[in-house]
Scaffold this active site. Structure first.
Site, PDB file in Angstrom:
ATOM      1  N   GLU A 251     -15.499  -6.538   3.609  1.00 62.65           N
ATOM      2  CA  GLU A 251     -16.735  -6.488   4.412  1.00 62.65           C
ATOM      3  C   GLU A 251     -16.549  -6.925   5.867  1.00 62.65           C
ATOM      4  O   GLU A 251     -17.380  -7.639   6.405  1.00 62.65           O
ATOM      5  CB  GLU A 251     -17.803  -7.378   3.754  1.00 62.65           C
ATOM      6  CG  GLU A 251     -18.181  -6.937   2.364  1.00 62.65           C
ATOM      7  CD  GLU A 251     -19.093  -7.939   1.650  1.00 62.65           C
ATOM      8  OE1 GLU A 251     -19.986  -7.490   0.928  1.00 62.65           O
ATOM      9  OE2 GLU A 251     -18.897  -9.150   1.784  1.00 62.65           O
TER      10      GLU A 251
HETATM   11  C1  TNX Z   1     -19.848  -9.226  -1.971  1.00 62.45           C
HETATM   12  S1  TNX Z   1     -17.381  -9.023  -3.434  1.00 62.45           S
HETATM   13  C2  TNX Z   1     -18.891 -10.037  -1.401  1.00 62.45           C
HETATM   14  C3  TNX Z   1     -19.153 -11.470  -1.263  1.00 62.45           C
HETATM   15  C4  TNX Z   1     -20.529 -11.832  -1.773  1.00 62.45           C
HETATM   16  C5  TNX Z   1     -20.800 -11.088  -3.043  1.00 62.45           C
HETATM   17  C6  TNX Z   1     -22.079 -11.481  -3.714  1.00 62.45           C
HETATM   18  C7  TNX Z   1     -16.798  -9.219  -2.076  1.00 62.45           C
HETATM   19  C8  TNX Z   1     -15.406  -8.928  -1.914  1.00 62.45           C
HETATM   20  N1  TNX Z   1     -17.624  -9.615  -1.102  1.00 62.45           N
HETATM   21  O1  TNX Z   1     -19.004 -11.854   0.074  1.00 62.45           O
HETATM   22  O2  TNX Z   1     -20.551 -13.198  -1.982  1.00 62.45           O
HETATM   23  O3  TNX Z   1     -20.843  -9.730  -2.732  1.00 62.45           O
HETATM   24  O4  TNX Z   1     -22.181 -10.921  -4.979  1.00 62.45           O
END
Ligand code: TNX
Length: 530
Positions: free
Chosen positions: A343
């Site tokens: 992300e």
């Molecule tokens: C996505 S899963 C994210 C996290 C969040 C999560 C909450 C991932 C690699 N990144 O930053 O905490 O969703 O479910």
């Protein structure tokens, strides 16, 4: 004279009674054995093969745990078992070295001459009326066999207060070994901090289900949780808060080493994650020079994602990463270093790719293999870089096409912060509502088309802690889904069916209770109370 005779009679009588008591105590073989069927026991994960011999072995105050002399690691497995069982059973089991198989009535752990087909982590467990023999090629194999023994005992054996016996184990033969080499969980200690004691408890709980990896998400926008000697403000400032504005916290290097050692004693590796280039606000708030504009950001206590990034074309960024990776790697005996990579919405792709490429080199230079969320497959992956599939099939496939193995963590199935259903008071549901059956009834080798057993390193269930603030809440989200994840990672696919599994899971209710776990009592599971 008369008196003398009376006295003699009295002493003779005492002697007779004493001998009779002695005989009845020292020859348990003459005691009637309770018939028990090992096939009706409820082991999770389901072993590869079991054979019943329909009797029982009784652990008594005469029993001890014998181990081949010379292996300290095997001895510590025996001591672990003794420490688990003594508080509840009061049997005073002792771990003792030996050069031969012990007499009847004991447990024997051996790592000499085991079946080589069992591999690194398998074990053979033979439970006979006369005793228990557990053999494996490694202390790790013994450790997993010991977890099976723990599950074969009554649930109250898992308590830490004195309980009434008898301590019977069904007889039979179990041959067992895992399907995947990596069987783990991830704990997000950044959004909400979890203490050393909490992490140790989670380690203990996953050990019972034969898992061998704990991934710690040590940094994110909301908090930096590991002491770095060369960049002390990371924890002094960056560790000072958490989601909601609470106090936060961090592990000193001594505490981190203590966690690593505790895990190692349970044959679990710690996989440290420093998430980058995004999810880095805590670091950006602690050191102005890591920002492109040279200004430190504010600490962040909300739950948005994707707004932060390291300045990928500054040299200091890589000096910083080198220091962090070096200090953490030096304290981490496990083979992996997780670089996050997810992300990074505000890092342009033309910056993201060279960044991930450089960081892979840094990690390799410190002797570790890279793990990263599936987005890292946008970069050029090194030979032993591993991709963690969480959401994006295209990224993951791209990683596999580059020769990477995959750690399977599909958010729709095994994100343990996902709510069970719309009534769950904790957790999120952006990926799915995940009831207990859904978390169990999926198959890693068919989940992503084109990714088969040979491409998969293992299975990991993350729990993100935006809404999870303490251990009680964590345990409610983790249990009862975790044993199912452990079974997916350990047991052969042909041995798995939800209809059969749910009955075994229901039988673990008393075990959860004995361990003080406040679990979600899903209506889909036929829970046993005793
Ligand atoms: C996505 S899963 C994210 C996290 C969040 C999560 C909450 C991932 C690699 N990144 O930053 O905490 O969703 O479910």
């Amino acid at each position: 004279m008369i008196l003398f005779n009376k006295q003699r009679l009295f002493y003779t009588l005492i002697l007779v009674v004493f001998t009779a008591v002695q005989i009845s105590c020292s020859t348990p073989a003459t005691k009637e054995k309770v018939a028990m069927d090992i096939m009706k026991e409820n082991i999770i994960p389901q072993p590869v093969s079991m054979e019943a011999t329909n009797s029982s072995f009784e652990l008594t105050a005469e029993s001890d745990i014998y181990v081949d002399a010379g292996s300290e690691a095997a001895m510590s497995v025996a001591q672990y078992l003794a420490d688990k069982l003594n508080p509840s059973t009061g049997l005073g089991l002792e771990a003792k070295p030996t050069n031969e198989a012990p007499d009847a009535g004991n447990i024997y752990l051996t790592i000499s001459g085991a079946d080589t087909q069992l591999g690194e982590e398998g074990y053979n467990l033979t439970i006979a009326e006369e005793g228990i023999t557990l053999s494996a090629n490694t202390p790790a194999g013994l450790f997993y066999g010991v977890q099976t023994i723990r599950q074969l005992l009554p649930a109250k054996a898992a308590m830490n207060t004195a309980q009434e016996g008898p301590w019977l184990v069904a007889t039979g033969i179990i041959k067992d070994q895992p399907a995947y080499e990596y069987r783990g969980v991830m704990l997000d200690v950044s959004r909400h901090f979890f203490s050393v004691e909490d992490v140790k408890r989670y380690i203990d709980l996953i050990a019972l289900y034969k898992m061998n990896a704990m991934h710690l998400h040590l940094s994110d926008d909301q908090g930096w949780r590991i002491e770095i000697k060369s960049w002390p403000n990371l924890t002094a400032h960056g560790g000072s808060t958490q989601v909601g504005g609470g106090e936060g916290g961090f592990y000193t290097q001594e505490q981190y080493k203590d966690i690593v050692k505790y895990a190692q004693e349970r044959h679990i590796i710690i996989v440290p994650e420093i998430d980058m280039p995004g999810h880095t606000n805590a670091a950006l708030a602690s050191y102005a020079e890591l920002n492109c504009d040279g200004k430190a950001t504010e600490l962040y206590t909300g739950t948005e994602v994707g707004f932060s990034t390291f300045c990928t074309d500054k040299e200091i960024t890589y000096k910083f990463i080198d220091d962090v990776v070096r200090e953490i790697s030096e304290m981490t005996p496990g083979p992996y270093f997780h670089i996050g990579g997810d992300e990074s919405h505000v890092t342009p792709m033309e910056d993201y790719i060279p960044f991930v490429n450089k960081v892979q080199e840094i990690v390799a230079a410190h002797g570790k293999k890279v793990l990263g969320w599936d987005e890292i497959a946008n970069a050029s992956l090194q030979d032993d870089t591993f991709v963690q599939f969480w959401a994006d099939v295209e990224n993951t496939t791209n990683g596999v096409n580059q020769g990477a193995k995959v750690l399977m963590s599909p958010a729709k199935k095994i994100y343990l912060d996902m709510q069970y259903d719309s009534t769950t008071h904790l957790g999120l549901h952006w990926a799915a509502y995940i009831e207990v059956d859904s978390a169990y009834a999926w198959e890693p080798t068919t989940y992503v088309p084109g990714i088969g057993k040979e491409n998969i390193l293992g299975i990991e269930a993350p729990i993100w802690s935006e809404t999870i603030t303490n251990m009680d809440e964590l345990e409610f989200m983790v249990f009862p889904r975790l044993p199912g994840v452990a079974e997916i990672a350990w047991s052969p696919v042909e041995k798995r069916s939800w209809d059969e599994y749910k009955v075994r899971l229901g039988a673990h209710g008393p075990l959860f209770k004995a361990l003080g776990i406040d679990y979600y009592a899903s209506k889909l599971v036929p829970w046993k109370t005793e």
